[in-house]
Design an enzyme around this catalytic site. Structure first.
Site, short mmCIF file in Angstrom:
data_model
loop_
_atom_site.label_atom_id
_atom_site.label_comp_id
_atom_site.label_asym_id
_atom_site.label_seq_id
_atom_site.Cartn_x
_atom_site.Cartn_y
_atom_site.Cartn_z
N ARG A 60 0.82 -1.21 0.00
CA ARG A 60 0.00 0.00 0.00
C ARG A 60 0.85 1.26 0.00
O ARG A 60 0.46 2.29 -0.53
CB ARG A 60 -0.96 -0.02 1.19
N GLU A 97 0.57 -5.16 13.53
CA GLU A 97 -0.62 -5.11 14.41
C GLU A 97 -1.34 -6.45 14.38
O GLU A 97 -1.89 -6.90 15.37
CB GLU A 97 -1.58 -3.99 13.97
#
Ligand SMILES: O=P(O)(O)OC[C@H]1O[C@H](OP(=O)(O)OP(=O)(O)O)[C@H](O)[C@@H]1O
Ligand SMILES: Nc1ncnc2[nH]cnc12
Length: 173
Positions: A60, A97
């Protein structure tokens, strides 16, 4: 008045695993004026910092980094996932995460001597990805002059982990 980027970020609960709210910037990338405004504001930060190169992690980050580099008229440095780059590399492993650990790599000649690098990504969560990118740049002799994101998750320790750097983000959750 500042641009309402959150209108173009979708919130998806429990993706890719239970307990994570996934902040999806696909609608922003898919909207011409919103994407142009985001790139232009991030590029302006890089211009103020005197960036001579822009670097970002796959995948991304590339959507954000390459147009910023084009707008600034400087080169783009790729931090790619393990095993993708064809020539000699430096590599860094980091935690995320969600999911397991991952490894990023950079070609040894990706950074030119004296480069002042703006590091960008779509999103700052724990900071693991961007810290690995920064370590690669610094090991190759670059100076990180700023770090910029479209989305910052303020409940995670990303910004604390980047306390030695000038951090700029367009939206905070
Ligand atoms: O601050 P962190 O905890 O490191 O998390 C942020 C990173 O996680 C996402 O990438 P992901 O690893 O999901 O890969 P992708 O860009 O290929 O989707 C996102 O694009 C950031 O690069
Ligand atoms: N909550 C989240 N949403 C989207 N991308 C992420 N990368 C790491 N955490 C994320």
């Amino acid at each position: 008045m500042s641009f309402d980027f959150k209108k173009y970020i979708a919130d998806i609960p429990d993706f890719p695993e239970k307990g994570i709210i996934f902040r999806d910037f696909s609608p922003l990338v898919g909207n011409g004026p919103a994407f142009k405004e985001a790139i232009s504001e991030l590029a302006e930060f890089g211009r103020r910092k005197g960036a001579t190169a822009v670097a970002a992690p796959e995948a991304r980050g590339f959507l954000v980094g390459a147009p910023i580099a084009t707008e600034l008229g400087v080169g783009f440095v790729q931090a790619r996932k393990e095993g993708k780059l064809p020539r000699a590399t430096e590599s860094e492993t980091y935690d995320l995460e969600y999911g397991t650990s991952s490894t990023l790599e950079m070609h040894l000649d990706a950074i030119k001597p004296g480069d002042k690098v703006l590091v960008v990504d779509d999103l700052l969560a724990t900071g693991g990805t961007i810290q690995a990118t920064i370590r690669l740049i610094e090991r190759l002799g670059g100076e990180v002059v700023g770090v910029a994101f479209i989305i910052e998750l303020s409940e995670l320790p990303g910004r604390d982990n980047l306390k030695d750097y000038d951090v700029f983000s367009l939206t905070t959750y």
